[in-house]
Design a protein around this motif. Structure first.
Motif, PDB file in Angstrom:
ATOM      1  N   LYS A 608       0.865  -1.190   0.000  1.00 37.19           N
ATOM      2  CA  LYS A 608       0.000   0.000   0.000  1.00 37.19           C
ATOM      3  C   LYS A 608       0.892   1.228   0.000  1.00 37.19           C
ATOM      4  N   PHE A 609       0.737   2.067  -1.020  1.00 35.62           N
ATOM      5  CA  PHE A 609       1.604   3.232  -1.133  1.00 35.62           C
ATOM      6  C   PHE A 609       1.294   4.261  -0.050  1.00 35.62           C
ATOM      7  N   SER A 610       2.352   4.912   0.435  1.00 39.14           N
ATOM      8  CA  SER A 610       2.193   6.039   1.350  1.00 39.14           C
ATOM      9  C   SER A 610       2.030   7.310   0.516  1.00 39.14           C
ATOM     10  N   ASN A 611       1.927   8.446   1.181  1.00 34.64           N
ATOM     11  CA  ASN A 611       1.783   9.703   0.449  1.00 34.64           C
ATOM     12  C   ASN A 611       2.969   9.910  -0.477  1.00 34.64           C
ATOM     13  N   TYR A 612       2.687  10.374  -1.703  1.00 35.74           N
ATOM     14  CA  TYR A 612       3.769  10.648  -2.633  1.00 35.74           C
ATOM     15  C   TYR A 612       3.522  11.999  -3.289  1.00 35.74           C
ATOM     16  N   ASN A 613       4.576  12.544  -3.900  1.00 35.76           N
ATOM     17  CA  ASN A 613       4.465  13.878  -4.475  1.00 35.76           C
ATOM     18  C   ASN A 613       3.817  13.827  -5.861  1.00 35.76           C
ATOM     19  N   LEU A 614       3.611  15.016  -6.445  1.00 37.39           N
ATOM     20  CA  LEU A 614       2.909  15.123  -7.717  1.00 37.39           C
ATOM     21  C   LEU A 614       3.667  14.421  -8.835  1.00 37.39           C
ATOM     22  N   GLU A 615       4.976  14.533  -8.859  1.00 39.08           N
ATOM     23  CA  GLU A 615       5.750  13.910  -9.931  1.00 39.08           C
ATOM     24  C   GLU A 615       5.600  12.391  -9.909  1.00 39.08           C
ATOM     25  N   THR A 616       5.610  11.813  -8.715  1.00 35.99           N
ATOM     26  CA  THR A 616       5.419  10.368  -8.606  1.00 35.99           C
ATOM     27  C   THR A 616       4.008   9.987  -9.044  1.00 35.99           C
ATOM     28  N   TYR A 617       3.024  10.794  -8.644  1.00 36.19           N
ATOM     29  CA  TYR A 617       1.635  10.527  -9.044  1.00 36.19           C
ATOM     30  C   TYR A 617       1.499  10.588 -10.563  1.00 36.19           C
ATOM     31  N   LYS A 618       2.150  11.559 -11.203  1.00 40.90           N
ATOM     32  CA  LYS A 618       2.102  11.667 -12.653  1.00 40.90           C
ATOM     33  C   LYS A 618       2.695  10.428 -13.313  1.00 40.90           C
ATOM     34  N   LYS A 619       3.782   9.929 -12.761  1.00 41.81           N
ATOM     35  CA  LYS A 619       4.391   8.712 -13.306  1.00 41.81           C
ATOM     36  C   LYS A 619       3.449   7.520 -13.169  1.00 41.81           C
ATOM     37  N   LEU A 620       2.789   7.424 -12.011  1.00 39.01           N
ATOM     38  CA  LEU A 620       1.854   6.321 -11.794  1.00 39.01           C
ATOM     39  C   LEU A 620       0.684   6.379 -12.773  1.00 39.01           C
ATOM     40  N   ILE A 621       0.120   7.569 -12.930  1.00 39.27           N
ATOM     41  CA  ILE A 621      -1.021   7.720 -13.844  1.00 39.27           C
ATOM     42  C   ILE A 621      -0.600   7.410 -15.273  1.00 39.27           C
ATOM     43  N   LYS A 622       0.564   7.858 -15.672  1.00 37.55           N
ATOM     44  CA  LYS A 622       1.056   7.565 -17.024  1.00 37.55           C
ATOM     45  C   LYS A 622       1.241   6.060 -17.213  1.00 37.55           C
ATOM     46  N   LEU A 623       1.857   5.428 -16.226  1.00 41.68           N
ATOM     47  CA  LEU A 623       2.100   3.995 -16.299  1.00 41.68           C
ATOM     48  C   LEU A 623       0.787   3.227 -16.407  1.00 41.68           C
ATOM     49  N   ILE A 624      -0.166   3.543 -15.557  1.00 41.01           N
ATOM     50  CA  ILE A 624      -1.446   2.816 -15.509  1.00 41.01           C
ATOM     51  C   ILE A 624      -2.276   3.101 -16.760  1.00 41.01           C
ATOM     52  N   THR A 625      -2.382   4.367 -17.124  1.00 41.27           N
ATOM     53  CA  THR A 625      -3.219   4.740 -18.268  1.00 41.27           C
ATOM     54  C   THR A 625      -2.668   4.185 -19.573  1.00 41.27           C
ATOM     55  N   ASP A 626      -1.369   4.278 -19.764  1.00 37.22           N
ATOM     56  CA  ASP A 626      -0.785   3.802 -21.016  1.00 37.22           C
ATOM     57  C   ASP A 626      -0.929   2.295 -21.187  1.00 37.22           C
ATOM     58  N   ARG A 627      -1.024   1.565 -20.080  1.00 37.91           N
ATOM     59  CA  ARG A 627      -1.182   0.113 -20.163  1.00 37.91           C
ATOM     60  C   ARG A 627      -2.647  -0.323 -20.132  1.00 37.91           C
ATOM     61  N   ASN A 628      -3.536   0.611 -19.861  1.00 35.55           N
ATOM     62  CA  ASN A 628      -4.948   0.277 -19.680  1.00 35.55           C
ATOM     63  C   ASN A 628      -5.617   0.048 -21.029  1.00 35.55           C
ATOM     64  N   GLN A 629      -6.202  -1.138 -21.204  1.00 31.66           N
ATOM     65  CA  GLN A 629      -6.904  -1.461 -22.440  1.00 31.66           C
ATOM     66  C   GLN A 629      -8.406  -1.630 -22.219  1.00 31.66           C
ATOM     67  N   GLY A 630      -8.908  -1.124 -21.094  1.00 35.65           N
ATOM     68  CA  GLY A 630     -10.312  -1.296 -20.775  1.00 35.65           C
ATOM     69  C   GLY A 630     -10.496  -2.429 -19.796  1.00 35.65           C
ATOM     70  N   TYR A 631     -11.665  -2.481 -19.158  1.00 31.79           N
ATOM     71  CA  TYR A 631     -11.838  -3.421 -18.046  1.00 31.79           C
ATOM     72  C   TYR A 631     -11.666  -4.868 -18.441  1.00 31.79           C
ATOM     73  N   HIS A 632     -12.072  -5.212 -19.651  1.00 33.56           N
ATOM     74  CA  HIS A 632     -11.983  -6.613 -20.067  1.00 33.56           C
ATOM     75  C   HIS A 632     -10.525  -7.072 -20.194  1.00 33.56           C
ATOM     76  N   LYS A 633      -9.588  -6.101 -20.139  1.00 35.05           N
ATOM     77  CA  LYS A 633      -8.180  -6.423 -20.288  1.00 35.05           C
ATOM     78  C   LYS A 633      -7.400  -6.258 -18.989  1.00 35.05           C
ATOM     79  N   ASN A 634      -7.987  -5.667 -17.975  1.00 34.63           N
ATOM     80  CA  ASN A 634      -7.284  -5.493 -16.714  1.00 34.63           C
ATOM     81  C   ASN A 634      -8.273  -5.539 -15.565  1.00 34.63           C
ATOM     82  N   ASP A 635      -7.779  -5.561 -14.347  1.00 32.03           N
ATOM     83  CA  ASP A 635      -8.627  -5.665 -13.168  1.00 32.03           C
ATOM     84  C   ASP A 635      -8.924  -4.292 -12.598  1.00 32.03           C
ATOM     85  N   ASP A 636      -9.849  -4.264 -11.644  1.00 30.23           N
ATOM     86  CA  ASP A 636     -10.088  -3.034 -10.900  1.00 30.23           C
ATOM     87  C   ASP A 636      -9.781  -3.288  -9.440  1.00 30.23           C
ATOM     88  N   GLU A 637      -9.556  -2.220  -8.711  1.00 30.90           N
ATOM     89  CA  GLU A 637      -9.208  -2.365  -7.289  1.00 30.90           C
ATOM     90  C   GLU A 637     -10.024  -1.406  -6.446  1.00 30.90           C
TER      91      GLU A 637
END
Length: 637
Positions: A608-637
């Protein structure tokens, strides 16, 4: 019966079996070769037309009284409507457009782009993710302006924009809902191109790179990408079929749009699109006067002769409606809005459209009466079994000979063309689930045109307990009750010689088919809690845990709030223990162990991630969004 009287009872089974056998042989050939696929699709249309001619010419109950005639005509009209839609669908699916790929590199100098995010009352968490996704766009920063168009005029949204460094716009008056909101933003921005996004639609970093290149051609008016969802829809979630069926909208968003593109009839869906600003100016901005401006926007642009492109690639992902009740309300709005558009801009008379464009848009209008069509199919067998009202005047032999081949070849043709997007059975279930509500919405809008307010579809609202929506389920409960009652009456009718066994057999099968979909519709009304709130995508990425570079570990899935880590060696970490993850994609992230288990010689644990700064959040969103192919291709949490 008429020309079938010459077919003996002995010969009839051979003729029926021979027809079905021939259809199955052709289907097997069609699965392997394109030529035979086209032949098979053509055969489905021919047999469907023969069936309709037989129905209209020989089966109407004209000698059984006024009620029989009314229901008989309604049923034939429903079947004609179904055939006309099948005709257009075959046209769209038989050879969908596969456009040549273009990229931003085709521009000598990249043009300026305004990214407009339309919002009204969405939560700050939803807005933050979408804005950060836009900040991650792979495009020169001096060529892009991101603007939050806030019709809610909220101080929290304004403060968020200031924090993230984007432009904020709130108009002084609120006329024309979303269309008015976007038009006000268009008047206060000046980019050469305009990208439109809903508040929950997060773009991939390559969104502009993969769309802006098409505009090198001056005839291109807008580029549309699919509206894809990262969480399960109510059918997937409430029926425990998350991995078994695609999103209910995927058929249209992926396949039908590709078919429409072949005829330059791409439907703008209100988001995930890039427009040439000059083209929007030519049509006077986003059209107003309806509660769904999307259809009119694309149609008016195409009527001016501009080309419209559909890219069949997931370039944005967002949130699906989360409750069945909200899904119905959304579709009621879409239904009434599309009827409003046609009444204001009739595709049959709008100047500039080609005949095929007119046909496709008018078919889209007819589609929204499917609720009334499906209600006819639901009620007709009940009217016969309960009241003895004759609706089809025919024999079992004739019905089998004409209907069964037509139904089978149509079913298999849809299976060939739709592939994995949707099974015909699920189309039946979806239509039944919407029928009681959309039949009323369509007829009310077509006849009375009462104004209805624009309501934003709730997103990101999570239930924490199971509940049964009785009010939503009530029409289906009534239909199911009438079905059971009709079955109880059958022995009485047979004993009194008021029913023939042939008619009982036909209508029993019909009601069984309908009642299966009705029962599923009731089950969808059991709203399951949504404990997971964020999408989780699978990945295979090396990660160092607590700086131990010699230990082989990898991230197997990740979300905004945590990740699952797998290591080759077991460990002695405790639950809630603090740790640091460091990977090339995310950089360093602090967290703590949420759970752990050893699987053989491997260690698997959740972080479970602790608080992180904006730059780290941007990296996470980029990583997740770029790999996201829609629900039928990935899970939800």
């Amino acid at each position: 019966m008429f020309f079938l009287d010459g077919i003996s009872d002995v010969r009839f089974p051979y003729i029926a079996v021979g027809l079905l056998f021939a259809i199955l042989i052709l289907y097997l050939l069609a699965k392997k070769w394109r030529f035979w696929r086209n032949v098979f699709v053509g055969l489905s249309l021919v047999l469907g037309l023969i069936y309709l001619i037989w129905r209209i010419g020989f089966t109407l109950p004209l000698s059984f009284g006024a009620v029989s005639i009314i229901f008989g005509v309604l049923l034939v009209l429903a079947e004609v409507m179904g055939y006309s839609q099948a005709l257009v669908n075959r046209l769209l699916f038989i050879n969908p457009q596969k456009p040549e790929r273009h990229t931003a590199e085709e521009w000598d100098t990249l043009p300026t782009v305004d990214v407009l995010i339309a919002t009204y009352n969405e939560s700050t968490s939803i807005l933050t993710k979408t804005i950060v996704g836009c900040l991650n766009l792979d495009y020169p920063k001096d060529k892009i302006t991101i603007t939050l168009c806030d019709d809610g005029a909220r101080e929290t949204a304004k403060a968020l924009c200031a924090e993230l460094g984007i432009q904020y716009i709130a108009r002084p008056e609120k006329s024309h809902a979303k269309a008015g909101n976007i038009n006000y933003a268009l008047q206060n921005t000046n980019g050469r191109f305009v990208a439109l996004l809903d508040a929950d639609m997060v773009p991939k970093s390559a969104f502009l790179q993969k769309t802006i290149g098409y505009f090198v051609d001056d005839t291109v008016g807008f580029v549309q990408t699919p509206q894809i969802f990262s969480n399960p829809d109510p059918f997937q979630h409430n029926l425990h079929l998350n991995e078994q069926i695609p999103n209910e909208q995927d058929l249209f968003m992926r396949e039908i749009q590709a078919g429409r593109a072949r005829y330059n009839a791409v439907l703008h869906v209100g988001t995930n699109a890039v427009f040439r600003r000059k083209v929007l100016d030519e049509i006077g901005g986003i059209p107003v006067g309806t509660i769904t401006e999307d259809m009119a926007t694309g149609m008016l642009i195409q009527a001016r002769g501009y080309q419209t492109i559909f890219i069949k690639e997931v370039l944005c992902t967002g949130l699906s409606v989360e409750t069945f009740t909200d899904l119905i309300r959304q579709r009621e709005r879409w239904c009434r809005g599309n009827i409003q558009v046609v009444k204001k801009w009739n595709p049959l008379t709008v100047k500039g459209l080609t005949p095929i464009q007119r046909l496709i848009y008018f078919d889209g209008f007819i589609y929204w009466f499917f609720g009334a069509q499906k209600m006819v199919y639901l009620l007709c067998p009940l009217v016969y079994l309960i009241f003895g009202t004759v609706i089809i005047s025919t024999s079992l032999q004739a019905f089998t000979l004409f209907w069964l081949p037509s139904f089978l070849v149509s079913f298999l043709a849809a299976r060939l063309l739709m592939r994995q997007s949707r099974a015909a059975t699920w189309s039946h279930i979806y239509d039944v689930a919407m029928a009681p509500y959309l039949s009323v919405a369509a007829l009310m809008e077509a006849v009375f045109s009462r104004p209805i307010p624009f309501r934003v579809t709730p997103k990101g609202i999570h239930e924490n307990k199971t509940r049964f929506s009785l009010a939503t389920a009530l029409p289906f409960i009534i239909i199911l009750g009438l079905t059971l009652y009709s079955w109880v009456l059958i022995p009485q009718h047979i004993a009194g010689n008021t029913f023939s066994m042939e008619s009982v057999l036909i209508n029993m099968v019909w009601t069984l088919y309908n009642s299966a979909a009705v029962c599923i519709s009731i089950l969808v009304c059991i709203e399951r809690p949504r404990k997971r709130t964020l999408e989780r995508v699978h990945m295979e990425s090396a990660v160092a845990v607590n700086g131990q570079t010699g230990r082989v570990c990898r991230i197997s899935d990740i979300s905004e709030t945590g990740a699952k880590i797998e290591c080759e060696q077991p460990d002695d970490m405790d639950k809630d223990e603090a740790l640091t993850l460091d990977s090339q994609e995310t950089g360093k992230i602090q967290g703590q162990v949420a759970w752990k288990k050893n699987v053989g010689k491997r260690s698997v644990f959740g972080v479970k991630f602790s608080n992180y700064n904006l730059e780290t959040y941007k990296k996470l969103i980029k990583l997740i969004t770029d790999r996201n192919q829609g629900y039928h291709k990935n899970d939800d949490e």
